[in-house]
Design a protein around this motif. Structure first.
Motif, PDB file in Angstrom:
ATOM      1  N   ILE A  59       3.432 -15.491  57.486  1.00 39.08           N
ATOM      2  CA  ILE A  59       2.312 -14.999  56.685  1.00 39.08           C
ATOM      3  C   ILE A  59       1.401 -16.187  56.398  1.00 39.08           C
ATOM      4  N   LYS A  60       0.235 -16.169  56.992  1.00 34.92           N
ATOM      5  CA  LYS A  60      -0.670 -17.303  56.908  1.00 34.92           C
ATOM      6  C   LYS A  60      -1.725 -17.072  55.828  1.00 34.92           C
ATOM      7  N   LEU A  61      -2.227 -18.182  55.299  1.00 33.29           N
ATOM      8  CA  LEU A  61      -3.243 -18.114  54.254  1.00 33.29           C
ATOM      9  C   LEU A  61      -4.473 -17.368  54.729  1.00 33.29           C
ATOM     10  N   GLU A  62      -4.853 -17.581  55.989  1.00 34.99           N
ATOM     11  CA  GLU A  62      -6.068 -16.941  56.491  1.00 34.99           C
ATOM     12  C   GLU A  62      -5.927 -15.430  56.609  1.00 34.99           C
ATOM     13  N   ASP A  63      -4.666 -14.927  56.664  1.00 37.85           N
ATOM     14  CA  ASP A  63      -4.467 -13.481  56.718  1.00 37.85           C
ATOM     15  C   ASP A  63      -4.868 -12.809  55.411  1.00 37.85           C
ATOM     16  N   GLN A  64      -4.922 -13.611  54.343  1.00 39.62           N
ATOM     17  CA  GLN A  64      -5.292 -13.067  53.046  1.00 39.62           C
ATOM     18  C   GLN A  64      -6.754 -13.361  52.701  1.00 39.62           C
ATOM     19  N   ALA A  65      -7.522 -13.807  53.677  1.00 34.38           N
ATOM     20  CA  ALA A  65      -8.916 -14.185  53.421  1.00 34.38           C
ATOM     21  C   ALA A  65      -9.768 -12.981  53.039  1.00 34.38           C
ATOM     22  N   ALA A  66     -10.775 -13.247  52.225  1.00 32.78           N
ATOM     23  CA  ALA A  66     -11.718 -12.198  51.816  1.00 32.78           C
ATOM     24  C   ALA A  66     -12.472 -11.667  53.031  1.00 32.78           C
ATOM     25  N   LYS A  67     -12.784 -10.367  53.005  1.00 32.37           N
ATOM     26  CA  LYS A  67     -13.495  -9.720  54.112  1.00 32.37           C
ATOM     27  C   LYS A  67     -14.620  -8.864  53.549  1.00 32.37           C
ATOM     28  N   LYS A  68     -15.599  -8.579  54.394  1.00 32.29           N
ATOM     29  CA  LYS A  68     -16.755  -7.790  53.944  1.00 32.29           C
ATOM     30  C   LYS A  68     -17.040  -6.647  54.906  1.00 32.29           C
TER      31      LYS A  68
END
Length: 695
Positions: A338-347
């Motif tokens: 589970i990588k940090l970028e998988d939890q990144a904000a999206k629009k």
């Protein structure tokens, strides 16, 4: 006090590693004695709590009775092993445990545990004897499977009757799943023997940890002790990459329950693992034996589920909507990091909804308040940060010509306080964001560090019952500043701060005595109100919030109450009256198929949670299963048809896991709340435009 708190230690403790709670060998009964190190740890724990715990607890006879009550509840939560006679004998120490703790006397706690282990042996032996019987499922009788609020059984004869019905119910559950009798007996024999084996593997450190945590739970829910072995495993796991299925688990009665799934993890990506689901079986690889894990300790189930990246694990799940002993489904997951970028904000952009006209509403989904502290410390220019990502998305959405923006914080359990503070700063000119009060009464005000207001347009924040900690700080500040409309359900209500205290630092030499997770501060909004207990109550509350009192911090025993301190100076902005938009919202959702469906789901779950008994009549139990499943499918398919989608698959086991998540803009259930938030913000934008024209 520096603001570097991670607001969800419980999430990390369960998500990141399997707690090694028991030893791998059976422990002799006479080995279960307190040690010198445990007595030393007791004195240090009491000293640390007395000096630094936010609540400033008083250890007296009332607390002593509370400790005994919780110790017995932890050992026997469903009141299936002890009799009232046992409880009466234990009661002689009910007013003495406070003095025992002050003097580091642990003999009473160990004595109670030794009785508990004997009772487990007796009950399991009786259950295995009952398994050899042939049960008559035409007799009209029932079994109370949830006994947490029931009285203790009067004597051994009453306990025997309870276990006769339990075994009969367990056999019937498997019989209704078309299992042959030999397989049923084998499965249940392993299940019952496993309870006995795992109890016999608990050693002196395990007993001490359970007892001390019965004391800390009597203070409030978030202070807890980790034994030396658990502390070591925690350190090891934090140095390893986080690999597994990405699910936060908890123990509830005999079940391991999914508390939440982690964004970007295999469980969330599959679309088949949901909060409230109970894990009743775990199998390794595609064909490995399915281990029945009902009655297992949480730590052992976590250990079974975790594994190397790229390997397969199969979960037999009992959905929340199925109640006790209902129909299960099989889910196959591939473990992954589970990588940090998988939890990144999206629009994305919402447009073209009926009644919104030409308005375009931007949505920014923030799954967590993440920050790469290592990258920041090492001076990396572009270290990963929620605020940096959202700043970029805001500018992109403005370039795309949106009329307003919704910040979606549903299922966001928190994260970095620094990010919550800096993110708030993107929407206000400058000023305080949150107050932090420690156990000494000292107050620190966290302020927006950047005077640049990145976005000045119409704003709404969507929250739900799972929005916690940092999410509540952000939503509370936006509400206090009147900067945007808060929409959805009352939030979780986690408004306290924890830190880890190494107990070995209080003694000479290099000694590992474990750690104490200590509640040492509380958050307060800039208006002076706490985010604790009440959470953030939205300006416009969705009807799905009807069960909010049974969820979050409000549902936990001994939670710190809501409190208020003086407000700080801050400049609120002119949001204007919201009652017109509240009325428009209520009128719009009255006949909305999405909100009708959400209300139906809440109603069914409420009915299931209220049920604590099941029939032992085979025909009646089968009818209950069929009726519940038909109702669930009919309600779901009615909603899907209303939005022009195909019905769900007939067989839950035929559903396929996904490798990629369904984006929020494509998930019809997720879109129910989100579309309405866009409608509300569009109403507000239209109202402001009309008001400007009149003026």
């Amino acid at each position: 006090m520096k603001s570097r708190y991670l607001l969800f230690w419980t999430l990390l403790l369960v998500q990141c590693f399997a707690l090694a709670w028991g030893s791998v060998r059976e422990v002799a009964l006479d080995e279960l004695q307190p040690t010198r190190s445990q007595r030393q740890s007791t004195l240090i724990i009491l000293k640390v709590i007395d000096e630094y715990h936010y609540k400033k607890p008083h250890l007296d006879d009332e607390m002593s009775r509370s400790i005994l009550k919780r110790y017995l509840e932890v050992l026997d939560p469903n009141k299936s092993f002890f009799t009232q006679g046992d409880i009466d004998r234990f009661d002689v120490v009910s007013d003495r445990l406070d003095d025992d703790l002050k003097d580091a006397r642990l003999d009473a706690a160990f004595s109670i545990f030794r009785v508990y282990r004997q009772r487990v042996d007796e009950r399991i032996d009786y259950a295995l004897k009952m398994l050899k019987r042939d049960f008559d499922f035409t007799i009209d009788e029932s079994y109370r499977f949830d006994r947490q609020k029931s009285p203790w059984t009067a004597d051994t004869a009453a306990l025997n009757e309870l276990w006769r019905k339990k075994v009969k119910s367990d056999v019937l559950n498997l019989k209704l799943k078309d299992k042959p009798l030999d397989e049923i007996r084998s499965t249940l024999a392993k299940r019952y023997a496993g309870i006995k084996r795992r109890t016999r593997q608990m050693d002196s450190d395990d007993v001490f940890q359970v007892f001390i945590n019965s004391y800390t739970l009597s203070l409030e829910p978030h202070t807890s002790y980790m034994s030396p072995r658990v502390s070591e495993n925690f350190d090891i796991s934090m140095r390893l990459s986080l690999e597994g299925i990405g699910a936060v688990l908890k123990n509830e009665n005999e079940y391991t329950v999914v508390q939440r799934t982690v964004v970007g993890g295999p469980a969330a990506l599959s679309g088949q693992v949901n909060p409230g689901d109970r894990i009743i079986g775990v199998g390794q690889d595609a064909t490995g034996e399915m281990e029945d894990v009902i009655g297992w300790r949480l730590q052992d189930v976590v250990d079974l589920i975790r594994g190397a990246k790229g390997t397969t694990v199969r979960l037999q799940l009992l959905p929340e909507s199925e109640g006790s002993g209902g129909r299960s489904k099989l889910v196959t997951l591939v473990r992954n990091e589970i990588k940090l970028e998988d939890q990144a904000a999206k629009k994305f952009v919402i447009q073209g909804l009926g009644g919104m006209g030409s308005k375009r509403i931007g949505v920014i989904d923030i799954p967590a308040f993440y920050r790469d502290f290592q990258g920041y410390t090492e001076g990396e220019k572009d270290f990963t940060s929620t605020t940096r990502d959202v700043r970029k998305l805001l500018r992109e959405l403005e370039q795309e010509g949106v009329d307003g923006i919704v910040i979606d914080l549903r299922e966001n359990g928190g994260g970095s306080l620094i990010e919550a503070t800096e993110l708030t700063g993107l929407f206000i000119p400058s000023g305080p964001v949150v107050q932090v009060k420690n156990a000494s009464g000292e107050l620190e005000v966290e302020r927006d560090p950047d005077p640049d207001q990145v976005y000045r347009g119409p704003l709404a924040v969507l929250v739900d019952r799972h929005s916690a900690s940092a999410s509540e700080i952000f939503a509370g500040a936006i509400q206090d500043y009147h900067r945007g409309i808060i929409i959805g359900e009352p939030t979780f209500g986690k408004g306290t701060v924890q830190t880890l205290v190494d107990l070995g630092r209080y003694v000479r030499g290099d000694k590992n005595l474990g750690r104490l997770r200590l509640t040492m501060a509380q958050f307060f909004r800039v208006n002076g109100g706490s985010t604790q207990f009440k959470g953030v109550v939205p300006d416009i509350v969705y009807p799905s919030a009807v069960q909010s009192d049974d969820l979050g911090e409000r549902s936990l025993e001994n939670s710190l109450p809501w409190a208020k301190i003086d407000a700080v100076n801050y400049q609120a902005q002119g949001l204007g009256p919201l009652e017109p938009y509240r009325q428009m919202h209520q009128s719009r959702i009255k006949d909305d198929p999405g909100f009708i469906y959400l209300t139906q789901v809440e109603t069914m779950l409420k009915e299931i949670k209220a049920q604590d008994t099941v029939s032992l009549l085979e025909k009646e139990r089968a009818v209950e299963w069929d009726q519940r499943e038909k109702r669930r499918k009919a309600e779901k398919n009615q909603f899907l048809a209303a939005v022009g989608l195909d019905p769900e698959p007939e067989n839950l086991d035929e559903e396929k896991s996904r490798d990629e998540p369904i984006p929020d803009q494509d998930d019809p259930v997720t879109r129910i709340m989100l579309n309405e938030a866009a409608h509300i913000l569009a109403d507000y934008i239209g109202g402001q435009s009309r008001a400007a024209m009149v003026n």
